[in-house]
Design a protein around this motif. Structure first.
Motif, PDB file in Angstrom:
ATOM      1  N   MET A   1       0.786  -1.040   0.057  1.00 45.94           N
ATOM      2  CA  MET A   1       0.032  -0.107   0.007  1.00 45.94           C
ATOM      3  C   MET A   1       0.906   1.041   0.145  1.00 45.94           C
ATOM      4  N   LYS A   2       0.387   2.218  -0.806  1.00 49.33           N
ATOM      5  CA  LYS A   2       1.320   3.434  -0.794  1.00 49.33           C
ATOM      6  C   LYS A   2       0.640   4.248   0.438  1.00 49.33           C
ATOM      7  N   VAL A   3       1.415   4.888   1.068  1.00 47.98           N
ATOM      8  CA  VAL A   3       1.301   5.747   2.288  1.00 47.98           C
ATOM      9  C   VAL A   3       1.990   6.996   2.487  1.00 47.98           C
ATOM     10  N   LEU A   4       1.299   8.079   2.621  1.00 49.47           N
ATOM     11  CA  LEU A   4       1.907   9.409   2.674  1.00 49.47           C
ATOM     12  C   LEU A   4       1.787   9.907   3.830  1.00 49.47           C
ATOM     13  N   VAL A   5       2.961  10.383   4.558  1.00 44.87           N
ATOM     14  CA  VAL A   5       3.042  10.707   5.833  1.00 44.87           C
ATOM     15  C   VAL A   5       3.355  12.337   5.595  1.00 44.87           C
ATOM     16  N   LEU A   6       2.582  12.939   6.391  1.00 46.83           N
ATOM     17  CA  LEU A   6       2.769  14.452   6.343  1.00 46.83           C
ATOM     18  C   LEU A   6       3.296  14.864   7.506  1.00 46.83           C
ATOM     19  N   GLY A   7       4.811  15.202   7.623  1.00 48.17           N
ATOM     20  CA  GLY A   7       5.371  15.736   8.774  1.00 48.17           C
ATOM     21  C   GLY A   7       6.531  14.938   8.816  1.00 48.17           C
ATOM     22  N   ALA A   8       7.692  15.450   9.236  1.00 49.15           N
ATOM     23  CA  ALA A   8       9.068  14.598   9.462  1.00 49.15           C
ATOM     24  C   ALA A   8       9.675  15.032  10.508  1.00 49.15           C
ATOM     25  N   ASN A 232     -15.853  10.782   0.344  1.00 48.23           N
ATOM     26  CA  ASN A 232     -15.523  10.615   1.900  1.00 48.23           C
ATOM     27  C   ASN A 232     -14.046  10.019   1.910  1.00 48.23           C
ATOM     28  N   ALA A 233     -13.269  10.435   1.133  1.00 47.20           N
ATOM     29  CA  ALA A 233     -11.899   9.842   1.180  1.00 47.20           C
ATOM     30  C   ALA A 233     -10.707  11.070   0.753  1.00 47.20           C
ATOM     31  N   VAL A 234      -9.663  10.888   1.117  1.00 48.46           N
ATOM     32  CA  VAL A 234      -8.321  11.734   0.557  1.00 48.46           C
ATOM     33  C   VAL A 234      -7.980  11.333  -0.747  1.00 48.46           C
ATOM     34  N   SER A 235      -8.120  12.343  -1.793  1.00 45.79           N
ATOM     35  CA  SER A 235      -7.590  11.692  -3.132  1.00 45.79           C
ATOM     36  C   SER A 235      -6.275  12.111  -3.631  1.00 45.79           C
ATOM     37  N   ALA A 236      -5.742  13.374  -2.917  1.00 47.61           N
ATOM     38  CA  ALA A 236      -4.408  13.916  -3.230  1.00 47.61           C
ATOM     39  C   ALA A 236      -4.215  14.942  -2.139  1.00 47.61           C
ATOM     40  N   VAL A 237      -2.630  15.097  -2.253  1.00 46.94           N
ATOM     41  CA  VAL A 237      -2.295  16.393  -1.352  1.00 46.94           C
ATOM     42  C   VAL A 237      -1.483  17.334  -2.251  1.00 46.94           C
ATOM     43  N   ALA A 246      -1.526   8.839  -2.980  1.00 42.01           N
ATOM     44  CA  ALA A 246      -1.458   7.523  -2.101  1.00 42.01           C
ATOM     45  C   ALA A 246      -2.704   6.811  -1.939  1.00 42.01           C
ATOM     46  N   ASP A 247      -2.711   5.814  -1.271  1.00 42.36           N
ATOM     47  CA  ASP A 247      -3.720   4.768  -0.834  1.00 42.36           C
ATOM     48  C   ASP A 247      -4.276   5.195   0.598  1.00 42.36           C
ATOM     49  N   CYS A 248      -3.177   5.746   1.236  1.00 40.47           N
ATOM     50  CA  CYS A 248      -3.570   6.061   2.836  1.00 40.47           C
ATOM     51  C   CYS A 248      -2.799   7.311   3.078  1.00 40.47           C
ATOM     52  N   THR A 364      -3.533  14.469  26.108  1.00 41.71           N
ATOM     53  CA  THR A 364      -3.362  13.160  25.200  1.00 41.71           C
ATOM     54  C   THR A 364      -3.332  13.408  23.770  1.00 41.71           C
ATOM     55  N   PRO A 365      -2.513  12.813  22.950  1.00 38.80           N
ATOM     56  CA  PRO A 365      -2.527  12.884  21.721  1.00 38.80           C
ATOM     57  C   PRO A 365      -3.612  12.444  20.882  1.00 38.80           C
ATOM     58  N   ILE A 366      -3.624  12.665  19.589  1.00 38.93           N
ATOM     59  CA  ILE A 366      -4.833  12.230  18.738  1.00 38.93           C
ATOM     60  C   ILE A 366      -4.012  11.107  17.777  1.00 38.93           C
ATOM     61  N   ILE A 367      -4.565  10.014  17.951  1.00 39.61           N
ATOM     62  CA  ILE A 367      -3.806   8.797  17.079  1.00 39.61           C
ATOM     63  C   ILE A 367      -5.170   8.257  16.606  1.00 39.61           C
ATOM     64  N   GLY A 368      -5.106   7.852  15.173  1.00 35.10           N
ATOM     65  CA  GLY A 368      -6.205   7.029  14.786  1.00 35.10           C
ATOM     66  C   GLY A 368      -6.790   7.381  13.503  1.00 35.10           C
ATOM     67  N   PRO A 369      -7.913   6.820  13.426  1.00 34.37           N
ATOM     68  CA  PRO A 369      -8.846   7.178  12.023  1.00 34.37           C
ATOM     69  C   PRO A 369      -9.524   8.649  12.154  1.00 34.37           C
ATOM     70  N   THR A 370     -10.150   9.187  10.964  1.00 33.11           N
ATOM     71  CA  THR A 370     -10.794  10.261  10.981  1.00 33.11           C
ATOM     72  C   THR A 370     -12.204   9.902  10.275  1.00 33.11           C
ATOM     73  N   PRO A 371     -13.039  10.698  10.075  1.00 25.59           N
ATOM     74  CA  PRO A 371     -14.290  10.495   9.164  1.00 25.59           C
ATOM     75  C   PRO A 371     -13.852  10.169   7.808  1.00 25.59           C
ATOM     76  N   TYR A 372     -12.896  10.470   7.316  1.00 26.32           N
ATOM     77  CA  TYR A 372     -12.481  10.099   6.034  1.00 26.32           C
ATOM     78  C   TYR A 372     -11.731   8.903   5.962  1.00 26.32           C
ATOM     79  N   SER A 373     -12.251   8.049   5.151  1.00 26.93           N
ATOM     80  CA  SER A 373     -11.871   6.516   5.194  1.00 26.93           C
ATOM     81  C   SER A 373     -10.314   5.964   5.242  1.00 26.93           C
ATOM     82  N   ASN A 374      -9.228   6.877   4.544  1.00 30.18           N
ATOM     83  CA  ASN A 374      -8.046   6.510   4.293  1.00 30.18           C
ATOM     84  C   ASN A 374      -7.216   7.672   5.033  1.00 30.18           C
ATOM     85  N   LEU A 375      -7.843   8.405   5.932  1.00 33.78           N
ATOM     86  CA  LEU A 375      -7.047   9.510   6.439  1.00 33.78           C
ATOM     87  C   LEU A 375      -6.974   9.321   8.052  1.00 33.78           C
ATOM     88  N   TYR A 376      -5.622   9.351   8.384  1.00 30.88           N
ATOM     89  CA  TYR A 376      -5.530   9.020  10.021  1.00 30.88           C
ATOM     90  C   TYR A 376      -4.615  10.244  10.369  1.00 30.88           C
TER      91      TYR A 376
END
Length: 428
Positions: A1-8, A232-237, A246-248, A364-376
Motif C-alpha cells: 500500500m502507498k502511504v503518504l506521511v505529512l510531517g518529518a 469521503n476519502a482523501v484523493s491527493a495532497v 497515495a492509498d492512505c 493526550t495525543p490524537i492517534i487513529g482514524p478520521t471520518p475520511y476512510s483513508n486519513l489518519y
C-alpha cells in the motif's frame, strides 16, 4: 500500500519506520530541509514513561495565581490573547478536576508504556545510538506538600506497573551526586526507575537513515498547501512540488496540523504551547546531572545528553510567536544554577532554542482514524512527543495495516471530541 506521511518530526519519521517495516511504500513530506527541525529539535531529552502527567490538574488554576504573584511563572500568557489562546485556556480549565486528571493521565500512561516497548523493539532491530541512558529520572521536591501531592499519582502509576521509589534527600544524592549543593534545601524526590534519556534529534536522524535503507522516500522543502477529498476519502495532497497521491494518508504536522486539517473540516483542539531550552557543555561529571531531573516547583527539566546538559521548560501561550524571550532564558539559567551550579562550562553560546509543542487541552495525543476512510492522525503529543513517538508510530502503522491494535484506542483517537460524530459531507 502507498502511504503518504505529512510531517518529518520524530512522530512522522517513526511512523514511516514502522510503516516501511510492515511492507508499505512510504513517502514523507515536510517543509523543512531535514527531519526533526521543529518541536523535536532541542526538546528536554527525557523519555518520561513514568513521569507522564497532564498539564491540566486540579491545582493548576491556584498555581497560576500563585506564580503570577511571585513574578516567576513557568506558565506565561501573552496579554494580547487571541481567540485560539482563549479557547485553549478554557478547554484546559475544563480538565482541571480530579476525575479528568486521572482519566487523562491513565490514557497518557497507556501510550507511554506501550511506547517504551516499541523503542526497545527499535533498538533490537538495528544498532542505534542517540546518546541514550537508562538510569531513570528524578522528580525533585522542595517541601513536604509537593511530596504529598505526588503520592496521589502513585496509585495510578501502579495500575500500569510503572516502577517508582520515594526518596529522601540522601536517596536523591545517591543517584544524582551533583545535587549535594542543595542537599539541605530539598525535601526529597520520586525516582522513576524505568525512564530513559536521549537526544531526540539524533534519534530522528538515525531513524531517517534506516528509513532510507528501507526504501522510504523523503520530500523536504515541500510546502503542503491543501488536501483534496472525493467520496469521503482523501484523493491527493497538493504541495509546492505538485500533487502527491497515495492509498492512505497520515497527518503528523504537530502544531501545524490544524492549518491543513481545518480545510477539510477537522477542527482539532491542538494549540502551539511554546517551550524553550538551552544546551550547555559539561564542565565536571561529578557536578553534572546523570539523567533527568524535573524541578517540580519551577517546572524545569534538566537532562544529561552525552557531554552536554539540556535545560528545558516554560509553557508560553503566545500562538506562533517565534521570538526568543529574554525572561525565559533567565529562568532556564536560574534552573540549572539552582541545582547544579558548577556543572557546565561558562559560555556565551547557550544554544537558546524555542519550539511549539502541539498540545491538546487534555494532554493526550490524537492517534487513529478520521471520518475520511483513508486519513489518519498522529499528532497532538504536547511535551511528550519524544516519549510517545515509538509507540505512536507503531500504533498508527498497525491501524493502517489493518492489524489489531496492541493497546486500546479508547480516549486516544479523535472520537473523544464532539466533532468526530460528523460525516465528511458536513465539513466545510
Amino acid at each position: 500500500m502507498k502511504v503518504l506521511v505529512l510531517g518529518a518530526g520524530v512522530i512522522g519519521t517513526t511512523s514511516a519506520y514502522f510503516l516501511a517495516k510492515q511492507g508499505h511504500d512510504v513517502t514523507v513530506i515536510d517543509r523543512q530541509e531535514s527531519v526533526a527541525m521543529e518541536a523535536s529539535h532541542a526538546n528536554a531529552g527525557c523519555l518520561s514513561y513514568g513521569f507522564t502527567s497532564p498539564l491540566a490538574s486540579p491545582g493548576l488554576p491556584f498555581n497560576i495565581l500563585k506564580w503570577a504573584l511571585s513574578g516567576r511563572s513557568p506558565l506565561v500568557v501573552n496579554p494580547n490573547m487571541s481567540i485560539e489562546t482563549i479557547k485553549f485556556m478554557y478547554r484546559l480549565y475544563k480538565n482541571c478536576n480530579s476525575k479528568s486528571y486521572e482519566v487523562n493521565k491513565s490514557r497518557m500512561l497507556r501510550i507511554a508504556n506501550y511506547s517504551q516497548k516499541a523503542l526497545l523493539q527499535i533498538e533490537a532491530d538495528f544498532d542505534i545510538n542517540y546518546v541514550q541512558r537508562k538510569q531513570g529520572s528524578l522528580q525533585l521536591f522542595w517541601d513536604s506538600k509537593e511530596i504529598d501531592k505526588a503520592k496521589k499519582d502513585i496509585s495510578i502509576l501502579e495500575k500500569f506497573n510503572i516502577k517508582s521509589e520515594l526518596l529522601d534527600p540522601e536517596g536523591c544524592l545517591k543517584i544524582e551526586p551533583g545535587l549535594r549543593y542543595v542537599k539541605n534545601q530539598i525535601a526529597g524526590g520520586i525516582q522513576f526507575t524505568d525512564d530513559f534519556t536521549g537526544n531526540c534529534y539524533l534519534f530522528s536522524n538515525e531513524i531517517y537513515k534506516k528509513c532510507l535503507e528501507m526504501g522510504v522516500n523523503f520530500e523536504f522543502k515541500t510546502e503542503i498547501n491543501a488536501i483534496e477529498t472525493h467520496n469521503n476519502a482523501v484523493s491527493a495532497v497538493l504541495t509546492s512540488k505538485g500533487e502527491f497521491k497515495a492509498d492512505c494518508y497520515s497527518v503528523s504536522l504537530g502544531s501545524h496540523s490544524n492549518n491543513i486539517l481545518s480545510q477539510i473540516g477537522i477542527q482539532t483542539p491542538i494549540y502551539p504551547v511554546k517551550g524553550y531550552s538551552i544546551t550547555l557543555p559539561v564542565l565536571a561529571d561529578k557536578d553534572a546531572p546523570q539523567s533527568t531531573i524535573m524541578d517540580e516547583r519551577n517546572k524545569i527539566a534538566i537532562t544529561r545528553l552525552g557531554d552536554t546538559i539540556r535545560v528545558a521548560g516554560i509553557a508560553h501561550l503566545t500562538d506562533f510567536n517565534k521570538e526568543l524571550r529574554a525572561k525565559s532564558l533567565e529562568s532556564l539559567k536560574q534552573g540549572i544554577d539552582r541545582l547544579f551550579p558548577n556543572s557546565y562550562e561558562q559560555t556565551n553560546d547557550l544554544n537558546f532554542w524555542t519550539g511549539f509543542r502541539p498540545s491538546t487541552p487534555d494532554s493526550t495525543p490524537i492517534i487513529g482514524p478520521t471520518p475520511y476512510s483513508n486519513l489518519y492522525l498522529n499528532t497532538g503529543h504536547g511535551t511528550l512527543g519524544w516519549t510517545m513517538s515509538a509507540g505512536s508510530g507503531k500504533l498508527l502503522a498497525n491501524l493502517i495495516s489493518g492489524s489489531e491494535p496492541e493497546i486500546s484506542l479508547e480516549g486516544i483517537d479523535m472520537s473523544r471530541y464532539s466533532f468526530a460524530n460528523r460525516t465528511p459531507q458536513n465539513y466545510g
